[in-house]
Write an enzyme that holds these catalytic residues in place. Structure first.
Site, PDB file in Angstrom:
ATOM      1  N   TYR A  21      11.313 -16.691  -0.518  1.00 49.53           N
ATOM      2  CA  TYR A  21      10.393 -17.307   0.231  1.00 49.53           C
ATOM      3  C   TYR A  21      11.039 -18.698   1.058  1.00 49.53           C
ATOM      4  O   TYR A  21      10.634 -19.125   2.247  1.00 49.53           O
ATOM      5  CB  TYR A  21       9.179 -17.788  -0.498  1.00 49.53           C
ATOM      6  CG  TYR A  21       8.500 -16.300  -0.347  1.00 49.53           C
ATOM      7  CD1 TYR A  21       8.480 -15.615  -1.693  1.00 49.53           C
ATOM      8  CD2 TYR A  21       7.599 -15.713   0.452  1.00 49.53           C
ATOM      9  CE1 TYR A  21       7.685 -14.237  -1.771  1.00 49.53           C
ATOM     10  CE2 TYR A  21       6.809 -14.542   0.357  1.00 49.53           C
ATOM     11  CZ  TYR A  21       7.224 -13.842  -0.844  1.00 49.53           C
ATOM     12  OH  TYR A  21       6.229 -12.772  -0.840  1.00 49.53           O
TER      13      TYR A  21
ATOM     14  N   HIS B 124      -3.034 -13.628   3.327  1.00 50.72           N
ATOM     15  CA  HIS B 124      -2.123 -13.151   2.468  1.00 50.72           C
ATOM     16  C   HIS B 124      -1.297 -14.577   1.864  1.00 50.72           C
ATOM     17  O   HIS B 124      -0.156 -14.657   1.635  1.00 50.72           O
ATOM     18  CB  HIS B 124      -0.875 -12.169   2.772  1.00 50.72           C
ATOM     19  CG  HIS B 124      -1.735 -10.794   2.980  1.00 50.72           C
ATOM     20  ND1 HIS B 124      -1.223  -9.888   3.565  1.00 50.72           N
ATOM     21  CD2 HIS B 124      -3.023 -10.309   2.369  1.00 50.72           C
ATOM     22  CE1 HIS B 124      -2.057  -8.667   3.627  1.00 50.72           C
ATOM     23  NE2 HIS B 124      -3.211  -9.073   2.924  1.00 50.72           N
TER      24      HIS B 124
ATOM     25  N   ASN C 294      -0.223 -12.579   8.314  1.00 45.58           N
ATOM     26  CA  ASN C 294       0.735 -13.175   8.393  1.00 45.58           C
ATOM     27  C   ASN C 294       0.574 -14.545   7.661  1.00 45.58           C
ATOM     28  O   ASN C 294      -0.376 -15.268   7.523  1.00 45.58           O
ATOM     29  CB  ASN C 294       1.083 -13.510   9.929  1.00 45.58           C
ATOM     30  CG  ASN C 294       1.152 -12.033  10.425  1.00 45.58           C
ATOM     31  OD1 ASN C 294       1.595 -11.128   9.891  1.00 45.58           O
ATOM     32  ND2 ASN C 294       1.075 -12.295  11.964  1.00 45.58           N
TER      33      ASN C 294
ATOM     34  N   ASP D 253       3.156 -16.951   8.392  1.00 47.60           N
ATOM     35  CA  ASP D 253       3.556 -18.049   9.249  1.00 47.60           C
ATOM     36  C   ASP D 253       2.548 -18.849   9.841  1.00 47.60           C
ATOM     37  O   ASP D 253       1.360 -18.340   9.787  1.00 47.60           O
ATOM     38  CB  ASP D 253       4.547 -17.468  10.290  1.00 47.60           C
ATOM     39  CG  ASP D 253       3.575 -16.430  11.384  1.00 47.60           C
ATOM     40  OD1 ASP D 253       4.158 -15.279  11.488  1.00 47.60           O
ATOM     41  OD2 ASP D 253       2.791 -16.860  11.894  1.00 47.60           O
TER      42      ASP D 253
ATOM     43  N   GLY E 167      -1.087  -5.640  15.995  1.00 47.29           N
ATOM     44  CA  GLY E 167       0.604  -5.787  15.374  1.00 47.29           C
ATOM     45  C   GLY E 167       0.040  -5.471  13.751  1.00 47.29           C
ATOM     46  O   GLY E 167       0.999  -5.992  12.998  1.00 47.29           O
ATOM     47  N   THR E 168      -0.613  -4.630  13.425  1.00 45.88           N
ATOM     48  CA  THR E 168      -0.723  -4.359  11.973  1.00 45.88           C
ATOM     49  C   THR E 168      -0.650  -2.790  11.505  1.00 45.88           C
ATOM     50  O   THR E 168      -1.205  -1.966  12.436  1.00 45.88           O
ATOM     51  CB  THR E 168      -1.667  -4.931  11.099  1.00 45.88           C
ATOM     52  OG1 THR E 168      -1.833  -4.453   9.826  1.00 45.88           O
ATOM     53  CG2 THR E 168      -3.233  -4.457  11.850  1.00 45.88           C
ATOM     54  N   SER E 169       0.092  -2.379  10.852  1.00 43.81           N
ATOM     55  CA  SER E 169       0.224  -0.738  10.347  1.00 43.81           C
ATOM     56  C   SER E 169      -1.308  -0.282   9.645  1.00 43.81           C
ATOM     57  O   SER E 169      -1.054   0.953   9.354  1.00 43.81           O
ATOM     58  CB  SER E 169       1.600  -0.542   9.757  1.00 43.81           C
ATOM     59  OG  SER E 169       1.391  -1.090   8.334  1.00 43.81           O
TER      60      SER E 169
ATOM     61  N   ARG F 279      12.609 -17.425   4.025  1.00 46.79           N
ATOM     62  CA  ARG F 279      11.737 -17.116   5.184  1.00 46.79           C
ATOM     63  C   ARG F 279      11.148 -18.535   5.630  1.00 46.79           C
ATOM     64  O   ARG F 279      10.804 -18.504   6.686  1.00 46.79           O
ATOM     65  CB  ARG F 279      10.467 -16.100   4.623  1.00 46.79           C
ATOM     66  CG  ARG F 279      11.054 -14.787   4.318  1.00 46.79           C
ATOM     67  CD  ARG F 279      10.085 -13.984   3.913  1.00 46.79           C
ATOM     68  NE  ARG F 279       9.069 -13.679   4.718  1.00 46.79           N
ATOM     69  CZ  ARG F 279       7.735 -13.291   4.569  1.00 46.79           C
ATOM     70  NH1 ARG F 279       7.238 -12.923   3.270  1.00 46.79           N
ATOM     71  NH2 ARG F 279       6.700 -12.671   5.475  1.00 46.79           N
TER      72      ARG F 279
HETATM   73  N1  APR Z   1       3.483  -6.543  19.169  1.00 50.36           N
HETATM   74  C1  APR Z   1       2.623  -5.697  18.639  1.00 50.36           C
HETATM   75  N2  APR Z   1       2.805  -5.082  17.388  1.00 50.36           N
HETATM   76  C2  APR Z   1       3.841  -4.792  17.068  1.00 50.36           C
HETATM   77  C3  APR Z   1       5.179  -5.386  17.790  1.00 50.36           C
HETATM   78  C4  APR Z   1       4.816  -5.889  18.878  1.00 50.36           C
HETATM   79  N3  APR Z   1       5.922  -6.632  19.530  1.00 50.36           N
HETATM   80  N4  APR Z   1       6.335  -4.652  17.075  1.00 50.36           N
HETATM   81  C5  APR Z   1       5.759  -3.913  16.239  1.00 50.36           C
HETATM   82  N5  APR Z   1       4.603  -4.071  15.979  1.00 50.36           N
HETATM   83  C6  APR Z   1       3.671  -3.420  15.150  1.00 50.36           C
HETATM   84  C7  APR Z   1       4.134  -1.947  14.446  1.00 50.36           C
HETATM   85  O1  APR Z   1       4.251  -0.818  15.250  1.00 50.36           O
HETATM   86  C8  APR Z   1       3.399  -1.979  13.003  1.00 50.36           C
HETATM   87  O2  APR Z   1       2.047  -1.088  13.487  1.00 50.36           O
HETATM   88  O3  APR Z   1       3.215  -4.215  14.157  1.00 50.36           O
HETATM   89  C9  APR Z   1       2.828  -3.576  12.706  1.00 50.36           C
HETATM   90  C10 APR Z   1       3.729  -4.072  11.719  1.00 50.36           C
HETATM   91  O4  APR Z   1       3.275  -3.529  10.364  1.00 50.36           O
HETATM   92  P1  APR Z   1       3.806  -3.702   9.100  1.00 50.36           P
HETATM   93  O5  APR Z   1       5.408  -4.346   9.268  1.00 50.36           O
HETATM   94  O6  APR Z   1       3.426  -2.986   8.038  1.00 50.36           O
HETATM   95  O7  APR Z   1       3.269  -5.418   8.906  1.00 50.36           O
HETATM   96  P2  APR Z   1       1.734  -5.471   8.561  1.00 50.36           P
HETATM   97  O8  APR Z   1       0.791  -4.369   8.852  1.00 50.36           O
HETATM   98  O9  APR Z   1       1.326  -6.893   8.955  1.00 50.36           O
HETATM   99  O10 APR Z   1       2.020  -5.311   6.856  1.00 50.36           O
HETATM  100  C11 APR Z   1       0.719  -5.913   6.043  1.00 50.36           C
HETATM  101  O11 APR Z   1       1.993  -5.689   4.124  1.00 50.36           O
HETATM  102  O12 APR Z   1       3.992  -6.288   2.878  1.00 50.36           O
HETATM  103  C12 APR Z   1       2.841  -6.560   3.114  1.00 50.36           C
HETATM  104  O13 APR Z   1       1.953  -8.907   2.977  1.00 50.36           O
HETATM  105  C13 APR Z   1       2.575  -8.053   3.696  1.00 50.36           C
HETATM  106  O14 APR Z   1       1.081  -8.979   5.425  1.00 50.36           O
HETATM  107  C14 APR Z   1       1.845  -7.929   4.876  1.00 50.36           C
HETATM  108  C15 APR Z   1       1.210  -6.552   4.851  1.00 50.36           C
END
Ligand code: APR
Length: 234
Positions: free
Chosen positions: A53, A104, A87, A89, A175-177, A56
């Site tokens: 951390y 988080h 996030n 950040d 932007g979250t999976s 980061r």
């Molecule tokens: N703009 C928008 N979305 C984007 C971009 C972009 N430029 N680039 C990638 N993405 C999308 C990807 O397609 C994906 O769906 O952002 C998402 C990122 O997913 P993850 O990497 O899984 O991140 P997140 O969903 O925030 O993870 C959730 O997992 O590891 C833990 O605590 C951590 O908060 C995090 C949590």
């Protein structure tokens, strides 16, 4: 003013140069989640976690909010906006968003290893002091640790986030999976008639019955399109 709730994940900060977690080349390809993002990993090897951390955190002053963060902040002129972010950040705040719930934790904060959510133990670091070290203690005398919610730990802000989602007139996901719960389950609290938008260049697993409009673009271009859809000049 209508209420807008915006759930963001790592993709929101991708255009600022901060790695996502599960995209190719993401953080979880470079580090084992169980070593650096679980409470067991911290107990097993606190030095490794503190170093992870610190690295980061030291990146934060070198990056800045992207256009997407700025447009999210600008929406406060037209809506009562609550940002619920996964996030850690501070880019939403640096872009000007004034109502941000961090599910988080926050990279710029550190806390007690015994009572991590006790407000009296939480300290905000400064750009001059971005690293913590073994042996540094919180007010309660325990080892200072990152103010991050690790896998296996409670998500204290989820209740507040769910209350906000229940009051939303518009819900936006950027932007979250949607892999990680309870954050990924927030859309379940959104009333069925409320319009939901997803901004992501890829398809994501949408388990909710809620219909949504997928703006298949990055955060910045996607926010431009969303403002057009909402009839907002930017
Ligand atoms: N703009 C928008 N979305 C984007 C971009 C972009 N430029 N680039 C990638 N993405 C999308 C990807 O397609 C994906 O769906 O952002 C998402 C990122 O997913 P993850 O990497 O899984 O991140 P997140 O969903 O925030 O993870 C959730 O997992 O590891 C833990 O605590 C951590 O908060 C995090 C949590």
């Amino acid at each position: 003013m209508k209420k807008m709730v915006i759930l963001t994940g790592a993709g929101m900060s991708a255009e600022s140069g901060i790695s996502t977690f599960r995209d190719s080349g993401g953080l979880w390809e470079q580090h084992r989640v169980e070593d650096v993002a679980t409470i067991e990993g911290y107990i097993r090897n606190p030095q490794l976690v503190i170093d992870f951390y610190n690295e980061r955190r030291k990146q934060l002053p070198t990056v800045k909010p992207c256009r997407g963060h700025e447009l999210v902040a600008a929406l406060e002129k037209n809506y009562d906006v609550t940002v619920v972010t996964q996030n850690v950040d501070d880019l939403h705040e640096r872009a000007g968003s004034t109502n941000v719930i961090h599910l988080h934790g926050e990279l710029m904060k550190v806390t007690s290893s015994i009572s991590p959510n006790d407000p009296l133990q939480i300290q905000t670091l400064t750009p001059e002091h971005l690293e913590i070290h073994m042996g540094e203690t919180a007010p309660d005398g325990s080892q200072l640790r990152p103010f991050i919610v690790w896998f296996g730990e409670a998500v204290p802000m989820i209740e507040k986030a769910a209350e906000e989602a229940m009051k939303a007139d518009i819900f936006v996901v950027i932007g979250t999976s949607l892999n990680v719960y309870p954050a990924a389950g927030l859309v379940q609290f959104v009333a069925p008639e409320v319009p939901v938008f997803l901004i992501d260049p890829k398809d994501v697993p949408w388990t909710s019955s809620h219909r949504y409009t997928h703006i298949k673009k990055g955060a910045s271009a996607g926010m431009e399109e969303l403002l057009e859809d909402l009839g907002i000049e930017n």
